[in-house]
Scaffold this active site. Sequence first.
Site, PDB file in Angstrom:
ATOM      1  N   PRO A   2       0.829  -1.203   0.000  1.00  0.00           N
ATOM      2  CA  PRO A   2       0.000   0.000   0.000  1.00  0.00           C
ATOM      3  C   PRO A   2       0.869   1.261   0.000  1.00  0.00           C
ATOM      4  CG  PRO A   2      -0.841  -1.599   1.561  1.00  0.00           C
ATOM      5  CD  PRO A   2       0.478  -2.124   1.083  1.00  0.00           C
ATOM      6  N   GLU A   3       0.551   2.190  -0.891  1.00  0.00           N
ATOM      7  CA  GLU A   3       1.304   3.426  -0.995  1.00  0.00           C
ATOM      8  C   GLU A   3       0.475   4.576  -0.434  1.00  0.00           C
ATOM      9  OE1 GLU A   3       3.069   3.925  -4.842  1.00  0.00           O
ATOM     10  OE2 GLU A   3       3.775   1.863  -4.915  1.00  0.00           O
TER      11      GLU A   3
END
Length: 270
Positions: A2-3
């Site tokens: 996840p960014e």
Amino acid sequence: MPELPEVEVTRLGISPHLLGKNLQGAIVRESRLRLAVNADLSAQVAGQKLEQIRRRGKYLLLDLQRGSILIHLGMSGHLRVLPQDTPVEKHDHVDLLFAQDTCLRFHDPRRFGVLCWLEEADTHPLIARLGPEPLGEDFSGAYLHAQSRQRQIPVKAFLMDAHQVVGVGNIYANEALFAAGIDPRRPAGRISLARYTLLAAAVRVVLEAAIQQGGTTLRDFTRPDGRNGYFRLSLAVYGREGQACIRCGKALQGIRIGGRATTYCSHCQH
């Protein structure tokens, strides 16, 4: 992993259900995450009100009255807001128990995430050395230009360095460099102020679009409500090696920079 957009979507998703509620304690089923979960987590948080949920790069900070709970989703983690009696599944490692039968459940199959209690979160080494937020006022083309002088590393690696700017991970670095027309292999110190101004604007546009569309669901990430993020449908280059460029029609090239998959158009990016 996840960014920034996925973490921001998570923050926006859980905040309405938790802000202002008192914590009753915590249940730790597995403490062996990337950093060990505090043995006394339940005692530390019990009785405190959740005053704010903020994001710093890819970290979430749940600010209580006497400190903060630091959360990183790692490679495959996610958070769910559930009733406290919801049956536990495999890899449900920590429950934060709130008033009104509310539970924030941390699920992480690979255990690369972080959930820990900190009395002074902003001075912790994981947070204190981070660069400016790409959606904040301190981030600009002038900032990137000044920071990059004499740097010979590829501009993509420079853009992904969290000490320079936080949260621009692999997917969004690929997309922003394509939008700005910059070859990801170019030395960071040989890019002009004008082109860095374009790049900073592209980073903002790409990240804001991803947040609006709920993030990018590739393998593990889903939103806190369980639905997928749809920015993957808008990806111009990431994951499209060998396919036609949406601008010129030529085949996109794939290489590795800093060990990360990099896709670009040799015709449109220079």
